[in-house]
Design a protein around this motif. Structure first.
Motif, PDB file in Angstrom:
ATOM      1  N   VAL A 175      -9.297   1.252   1.309  1.00 31.41           N
ATOM      2  CA  VAL A 175      -9.874   0.503   2.426  1.00 31.41           C
ATOM      3  C   VAL A 175      -9.721  -0.993   2.146  1.00 31.41           C
ATOM      4  CG1 VAL A 175     -12.006   0.024   3.692  1.00 31.41           C
ATOM      5  CG2 VAL A 175     -11.536   2.338   2.869  1.00 31.41           C
ATOM      6  N   GLU A 224      -7.596   8.970   7.923  1.00 31.22           N
ATOM      7  CA  GLU A 224      -7.620   8.324   6.603  1.00 31.22           C
ATOM      8  C   GLU A 224      -6.287   7.676   6.296  1.00 31.22           C
ATOM      9  OE1 GLU A 224      -9.428  10.198   3.104  1.00 31.22           O
ATOM     10  OE2 GLU A 224     -10.057  11.773   4.485  1.00 31.22           O
ATOM     11  N   VAL A 269      -6.165   4.143   7.580  1.00 31.17           N
ATOM     12  CA  VAL A 269      -7.297   3.262   7.271  1.00 31.17           C
ATOM     13  C   VAL A 269      -6.843   1.870   6.831  1.00 31.17           C
ATOM     14  CG1 VAL A 269      -7.689   3.824   4.840  1.00 31.17           C
ATOM     15  CG2 VAL A 269      -9.616   3.279   6.302  1.00 31.17           C
TER      16      VAL A 269
END
Length: 75
Positions: free
Chosen positions: A14, A68, A71
């Motif tokens: 992230v 994901e 991300v």
């Protein structure tokens, strides 16, 4: 009897600048986001580059797993 079960996901990679709101909005595409937890470094108090996202149910969590991969695109 049906029990409502949430599902917690670990999400790595992230961007350090990503806010809780941005992460929540990103994963809300897959379903209801119950919680976003951004661990901070003890020394610097800066994000550590990963988060935990709790989705309302397993179906939403499965959909969120596909998100994901994107991300890193959170601006």
């Amino acid at each position: 009897m049906y029990t409502h079960m949430s599902a917690k996901l670990f999400v790595g990679g992230v961007p350090f600048r990503a806010t809780e709101e941005e992460i929540r909005d990103h994963f809300a595409q897959a379903g209801e986001v119950v919680e976003v937890f951004i661990p901070l470094d003890r020394e610097t108090r800066r994000p550590r580059g990963f988060v935990f996202v709790t989705m309302a149910d397993e179906a939403s969590a499965e959909k969120a797993k596909a998100l994901e991969l994107a991300v890193g695109a959170i601006e």
